[in-house]
Design a protein around this motif. Structure first.
Motif, PDB file in Angstrom:
ATOM      1  N   ASN A  23      -0.302   0.251 -19.910  1.00  0.00           N
ATOM      2  CA  ASN A  23      -1.232  -0.674 -19.271  1.00  0.00           C
ATOM      3  C   ASN A  23      -1.685  -0.226 -17.885  1.00  0.00           C
ATOM      4  OD1 ASN A  23      -1.067  -2.706 -21.397  1.00  0.00           O
ATOM      5  ND2 ASN A  23       1.035  -3.015 -20.680  1.00  0.00           N
ATOM      6  N   ASN A  24      -1.192   0.949 -17.458  1.00  0.00           N
ATOM      7  CA  ASN A  24      -1.550   1.480 -16.132  1.00  0.00           C
ATOM      8  C   ASN A  24      -1.330   0.429 -15.040  1.00  0.00           C
ATOM      9  OD1 ASN A  24      -2.412   4.083 -17.020  1.00  0.00           O
ATOM     10  ND2 ASN A  24      -4.330   3.169 -17.746  1.00  0.00           N
ATOM     11  N   LEU A  25      -0.156  -0.204 -15.066  1.00  0.00           N
ATOM     12  CA  LEU A  25       0.125  -1.261 -14.100  1.00  0.00           C
ATOM     13  C   LEU A  25       0.097  -0.748 -12.667  1.00  0.00           C
ATOM     14  CD1 LEU A  25       3.001  -3.182 -15.938  1.00  0.00           C
ATOM     15  CD2 LEU A  25       0.562  -3.746 -15.845  1.00  0.00           C
ATOM     16  N   LEU A  26       0.581   0.477 -12.469  1.00  0.00           N
ATOM     17  CA  LEU A  26       0.576   1.047 -11.121  1.00  0.00           C
ATOM     18  C   LEU A  26      -0.858   1.239 -10.634  1.00  0.00           C
ATOM     19  CD1 LEU A  26       1.883   2.316  -8.656  1.00  0.00           C
ATOM     20  CD2 LEU A  26       2.139   4.457  -9.952  1.00  0.00           C
ATOM     21  N   GLU A  27      -1.699   1.781 -11.477  1.00  0.00           N
ATOM     22  CA  GLU A  27      -3.103   1.991 -11.087  1.00  0.00           C
ATOM     23  C   GLU A  27      -3.806   0.652 -10.847  1.00  0.00           C
ATOM     24  OE1 GLU A  27      -7.190   3.974 -12.933  1.00  0.00           O
ATOM     25  OE2 GLU A  27      -5.225   4.542 -13.734  1.00  0.00           O
ATOM     26  N   GLN A  28      -3.500  -0.336 -11.678  1.00  0.00           N
ATOM     27  CA  GLN A  28      -4.115  -1.654 -11.491  1.00  0.00           C
ATOM     28  C   GLN A  28      -3.712  -2.277 -10.158  1.00  0.00           C
ATOM     29  OE1 GLN A  28      -3.620  -4.445 -14.766  1.00  0.00           O
ATOM     30  NE2 GLN A  28      -3.713  -2.775 -16.272  1.00  0.00           N
ATOM     31  N   ALA A  29      -2.476  -2.054  -9.759  1.00  0.00           N
ATOM     32  CA  ALA A  29      -1.996  -2.627  -8.499  1.00  0.00           C
ATOM     33  C   ALA A  29      -2.526  -1.863  -7.294  1.00  0.00           C
ATOM     34  CB  ALA A  29      -0.473  -2.644  -8.484  1.00  0.00           C
ATOM     35  N   LEU A  30      -2.647  -0.542  -7.417  1.00  0.00           N
ATOM     36  CA  LEU A  30      -3.029   0.288  -6.281  1.00  0.00           C
ATOM     37  C   LEU A  30      -4.541   0.332  -6.058  1.00  0.00           C
ATOM     38  CD1 LEU A  30      -2.118   2.180  -4.026  1.00  0.00           C
ATOM     39  CD2 LEU A  30      -2.101   4.063  -5.685  1.00  0.00           C
ATOM     40  N   LEU A  52       6.760   3.298 -15.471  1.00  0.00           N
ATOM     41  CA  LEU A  52       7.051   4.640 -14.964  1.00  0.00           C
ATOM     42  C   LEU A  52       8.264   5.239 -15.666  1.00  0.00           C
ATOM     43  CD1 LEU A  52       6.572   4.213 -11.092  1.00  0.00           C
ATOM     44  CD2 LEU A  52       5.106   5.496 -12.651  1.00  0.00           C
ATOM     45  N   ASN A  53       9.242   4.410 -15.958  1.00  0.00           N
ATOM     46  CA  ASN A  53      10.492   4.892 -16.547  1.00  0.00           C
ATOM     47  C   ASN A  53      10.293   5.418 -17.962  1.00  0.00           C
ATOM     48  OD1 ASN A  53      13.333   5.240 -16.003  1.00  0.00           O
ATOM     49  ND2 ASN A  53      13.735   3.667 -17.535  1.00  0.00           N
ATOM     50  N   GLN A  54       9.164   5.096 -18.570  1.00  0.00           N
ATOM     51  CA  GLN A  54       8.878   5.611 -19.911  1.00  0.00           C
ATOM     52  C   GLN A  54       8.324   7.039 -19.879  1.00  0.00           C
ATOM     53  OE1 GLN A  54       6.748   2.660 -22.396  1.00  0.00           O
ATOM     54  NE2 GLN A  54       7.457   1.097 -20.946  1.00  0.00           N
ATOM     55  N   HIS A  55       7.981   7.500 -18.673  1.00  0.00           N
ATOM     56  CA  HIS A  55       7.543   8.897 -18.520  1.00  0.00           C
ATOM     57  C   HIS A  55       8.725   9.809 -18.831  1.00  0.00           C
ATOM     58  CE1 HIS A  55       5.940  12.562 -16.754  1.00  0.00           C
ATOM     59  NE2 HIS A  55       4.786  11.961 -16.476  1.00  0.00           N
ATOM     60  N   GLU A  56       8.506  10.868 -19.579  1.00  0.00           N
ATOM     61  CA  GLU A  56       9.610  11.710 -20.031  1.00  0.00           C
ATOM     62  C   GLU A  56      10.323  12.431 -18.890  1.00  0.00           C
ATOM     63  OE1 GLU A  56       8.229  14.705 -22.673  1.00  0.00           O
ATOM     64  OE2 GLU A  56       6.705  15.500 -21.297  1.00  0.00           O
ATOM     65  N   LEU A 113       0.817  -1.211   0.000  1.00  0.00           N
ATOM     66  CA  LEU A 113       0.000   0.000   0.000  1.00  0.00           C
ATOM     67  C   LEU A 113       0.853   1.263   0.000  1.00  0.00           C
ATOM     68  CD1 LEU A 113      -2.686   1.511   0.212  1.00  0.00           C
ATOM     69  CD2 LEU A 113      -2.548   1.248   2.705  1.00  0.00           C
ATOM     70  N   THR A 114       1.723   1.429   0.983  1.00  0.00           N
ATOM     71  CA  THR A 114       2.484   2.670   1.057  1.00  0.00           C
ATOM     72  C   THR A 114       3.515   2.780  -0.057  1.00  0.00           C
ATOM     73  OG1 THR A 114       3.969   1.612   2.663  1.00  0.00           O
ATOM     74  CG2 THR A 114       2.156   2.939   3.541  1.00  0.00           C
ATOM     75  N   GLY A 115       4.107   1.650  -0.470  1.00  0.00           N
ATOM     76  CA  GLY A 115       5.055   1.699  -1.571  1.00  0.00           C
ATOM     77  C   GLY A 115       4.411   2.159  -2.865  1.00  0.00           C
ATOM     78  N   LEU A 116       3.244   1.600  -3.180  1.00  0.00           N
ATOM     79  CA  LEU A 116       2.537   1.979  -4.409  1.00  0.00           C
ATOM     80  C   LEU A 116       1.950   3.389  -4.287  1.00  0.00           C
ATOM     81  CD1 LEU A 116       0.730  -1.414  -5.134  1.00  0.00           C
ATOM     82  CD2 LEU A 116       2.764  -0.504  -6.271  1.00  0.00           C
ATOM     83  N   TRP A 117       1.491   3.756  -3.108  1.00  0.00           N
ATOM     84  CA  TRP A 117       0.940   5.086  -2.859  1.00  0.00           C
ATOM     85  C   TRP A 117       2.001   6.157  -3.147  1.00  0.00           C
ATOM     86  CZ3 TRP A 117      -2.422   5.884   2.150  1.00  0.00           C
ATOM     87  CH2 TRP A 117      -3.016   7.153   2.137  1.00  0.00           C
ATOM     88  N   LEU A 118       3.221   5.935  -2.665  1.00  0.00           N
ATOM     89  CA  LEU A 118       4.287   6.906  -2.905  1.00  0.00           C
ATOM     90  C   LEU A 118       4.731   6.911  -4.369  1.00  0.00           C
ATOM     91  CD1 LEU A 118       6.422   6.457   0.339  1.00  0.00           C
ATOM     92  CD2 LEU A 118       5.078   8.462  -0.326  1.00  0.00           C
ATOM     93  N   LEU A 119       4.719   5.751  -5.022  1.00  0.00           N
ATOM     94  CA  LEU A 119       5.018   5.734  -6.459  1.00  0.00           C
ATOM     95  C   LEU A 119       3.978   6.526  -7.241  1.00  0.00           C
ATOM     96  CD1 LEU A 119       6.196   2.049  -7.145  1.00  0.00           C
ATOM     97  CD2 LEU A 119       7.593   4.133  -7.160  1.00  0.00           C
ATOM     98  N   ASP A 151       9.039  -4.856 -11.279  1.00  0.00           N
ATOM     99  CA  ASP A 151       9.681  -4.664 -12.585  1.00  0.00           C
ATOM    100  C   ASP A 151       8.756  -4.012 -13.611  1.00  0.00           C
ATOM    101  OD1 ASP A 151      12.012  -5.711 -11.610  1.00  0.00           O
ATOM    102  OD2 ASP A 151      12.229  -7.249 -13.168  1.00  0.00           O
ATOM    103  N   GLY A 152       7.535  -4.529 -13.737  1.00  0.00           N
ATOM    104  CA  GLY A 152       6.612  -3.986 -14.737  1.00  0.00           C
ATOM    105  C   GLY A 152       6.264  -2.538 -14.456  1.00  0.00           C
ATOM    106  N   ILE A 153       5.982  -2.215 -13.213  1.00  0.00           N
ATOM    107  CA  ILE A 153       5.631  -0.840 -12.837  1.00  0.00           C
ATOM    108  C   ILE A 153       6.819   0.087 -13.050  1.00  0.00           C
ATOM    109  CG2 ILE A 153       5.030   0.623 -10.864  1.00  0.00           C
ATOM    110  CD1 ILE A 153       3.323  -1.715  -9.826  1.00  0.00           C
TER     111      ILE A 153
END
Length: 520
Positions: free
Chosen positions: A250-257, A141-145, A103-109, A135-137
């Motif tokens: 794929n919004n992996l972060l949103e899917q996980a959070l 995220l790393n593709q963000h400019e 929860l807190t790890g993904l929240w801060l990401l 890894d996927g998240i």
């Protein structure tokens, strides 16, 4: 018999040859790629921004000093990180040993992504040993400019990471244990906390007692420069060179959070964030508690390459501080394998210096080999006059009521790394008093010249610790006794590690015999 010996010798030689061949081939097949990146450097806030003007105005009133606020509570530590991320207008730099998929790890990401979406440059440096399931998240995220993620001393084979140790142990055994977050070059948080629920007092897993400190002013540029040093170091690999790139959004972060935000844990913790005293103080800018001389001490990233010159190691500076006390030293360390430091501590007590140490008890220690490494030094330390305390486990984690003073509320295990010297100097950082922190992992921390904070730590040892920890002493026969305080007239005595079984104690003894101390 002679034939049997010859046969065994031949088999041994063949096995060694096959193992050598395996290591050589694997190191060729799974070697680190050549670095493909440009150096990157910290960005300071525009001095015309409201936040920069506020912080700079305070700093001008306290020249050559740094403003500090210790963060003892896990909840406060989380809130302060969220606050800094939300305040950011230009840059966020963060380096951590562990970043959990919880929860807190993904929240801060998510907060970091939101910052990047509004134009803030985000740089993340993560030790590759502590980012399981991300890894996927990370790739997405790393593709963000405006997000640049680098992995420190990475594993080439991503699944079953441990297999990498079979051919690249000596490189991978060096880890980046640093913990820091710097925002706009104006404010930083350093200390002992990683990113994850157990560090921020939420979730079902046992919580850690830990300690961070917020800093502004004189020391902050040094912390930012130290981040640059690691971010541009030889072992800081761009994430895209190590992790297979996720195609599409794929919004992996949103899917996980999203599922976690439907949980009772999230709603309870969010309300705690809203109701906290720190959240109430933030609108009034009541963030800094004192101004002091603060200096950064840190290992150089060359340490991860096996270079251990004195000018590379922060332990050199720590030893110089710990050799100088005149009256008292109080040390808090979760993992304590003193080795050669036994002589240093014994020399202090021989000079009449009061030395007290708080570490984890067997029941509270989450790394059993480290406890085995520590156990064999308990008697020599007690014989030298060192006062030893071992933190008891608080099984009622959900109540979270036991006050541990400068370390916040009690949990199941100690994780804070701090010490106070002569009622004046305080260290807060990532350094454990063990061979791994001294020689293998990179570490960092701050030394604070603050009598009030130092006295708080000394006072806690003197007045409160007997209720929260076992006190160790030697009986008339020279055997260790654990004393558990009940009331001023009565303590319970244990003659073995409390709450340990005979089998566990046997394992501690066997592990203690193994020649692995330098790895602990």
């Amino acid at each position: 018999m002679k034939r049997l010996i010859i046969k065994i010798s031949k088999i041994t030689v063949i096995m060694l040859l096959l193992l050598t061949l395996y290591v050589l081939v694997a190191r060729q097949l799974f070697s680190l790629p050549a670095l493909q990146r440009q150096d990157s450097h910290s960005i300071s806030a525009d001095k015309t921004s409201d936040w920069a003007q506020f912080i700079n105005a305070q700093a001008q009133q306290h020249p050559n000093l740094s403003g500090i606020k210790p963060l003892a509570s896990g909840l406060d530590a989380f809130i302060m990180r969220l606050l800094l991320i939300e305040k950011a207008r230009f840059s966020i730099d963060a380096q951590y040993y562990i970043w959990h998929h919880d929860l807190t790890g993904l929240w801060l990401l998510q907060a970091l992504k939101n910052a990047a979406d509004r134009g803030v440059r985000v740089r993340l440096l993560l030790d590759d040993n502590g980012i399981g399931g991300l890894d996927g998240i990370i790739s997405e995220l790393n593709q963000h400019e405006l997000i640049d993620i680098r992995l420190y001393n990475p594993f080439v084979v991503r699944r079953f990471k441990l297999i990498n140790f079979t051919w690249d142990f000596f490189r991978l055994n060096h880890r980046m244990h640093n913990k820091a977050m710097i925002v706009d070059g104006l404010a930083a948080i350093v200390g002992g906390r990683n990113i994850g629920d157990e560090y921020f007092n939420t979730g079902l897993n046992p919580h850690y007692n830990d300690l961070d400190v917020l800093t502004i002013g004189q020391v902050t540029p040094d912390i930012a420069a130290n981040f640059d040093l690691f971010f541009n170091s030889q072992l800081a690999m761009p994430a895209q060179q190590i992790i297979e790139q996720v195609k599409g959004n794929n919004n992996l972060l949103e899917q996980a959070l999203s599922p976690l935000k439907q949980s009772q844990q999230y709603h309870t913790y969010r309300q705690a964030v809203i109701d906290s005293e720190l959240s109430q103080a933030i609108p009034n800018h009541e963030l800094i508690t004192t101004w002091s001389e603060v200096s950064l001490i840190s290992d150089h990233p060359k340490k991860s390459l096996g270079i251990d010159r004195k000018d590379v190691l922060m332990v050199t500076r720590l030893i110089s501080i710990l050799e100088s006390p005149q009256s008292q030293v109080d040390i808090v360390t979760p993992y304590f394998v003193p080795a050669k430091s036994v002589h240093l501590l014994a020399n202090l007590t021989a000079r009449g210096v009061k030395v007290r140490i708080l570490t984890n008890s067997f029941e509270a220690n989450d790394v059993i080999p480290v406890h085995a490494g520590y156990a064999k030094y308990r008697k020599p330390l007690l014989q030298a006059g060192v006062k030893l305390f071992e933190l008891k486990t608080n099984h009622a984690i959900e109540e979270n009521k036991a006050d541990l003073g400068f370390m916040g509320s009690s949990g199941a295990s100690l994780h804070a790394k701090t010490f106070a010297v002569d009622g004046r100097l305080v260290f807060i950082g990532s350094f454990n008093f063990d061979p791994r922190s001294a020689r293998l992992n990179t570490e960092m921390g701050v030394v604070i010249d603050d009598p009030r904070l130092a006295r708080d730590i000394h006072r806690h040892f003197q007045e409160d610790l007997h209720r929260q920890a076992y006190r160790l002493q030697l009986d008339d026969a020279g055997n260790i006794v654990w004393l558990e305080y009940q009331n001023p007239e009565h303590s319970v005595e244990y003659h073995k590690d409390p709450n340990s079984t005979a089998l566990q104690r046997m394992m501690l003894t066997i592990i203690g015999w193994l020649p692995i101390q330098k790895l602990l």
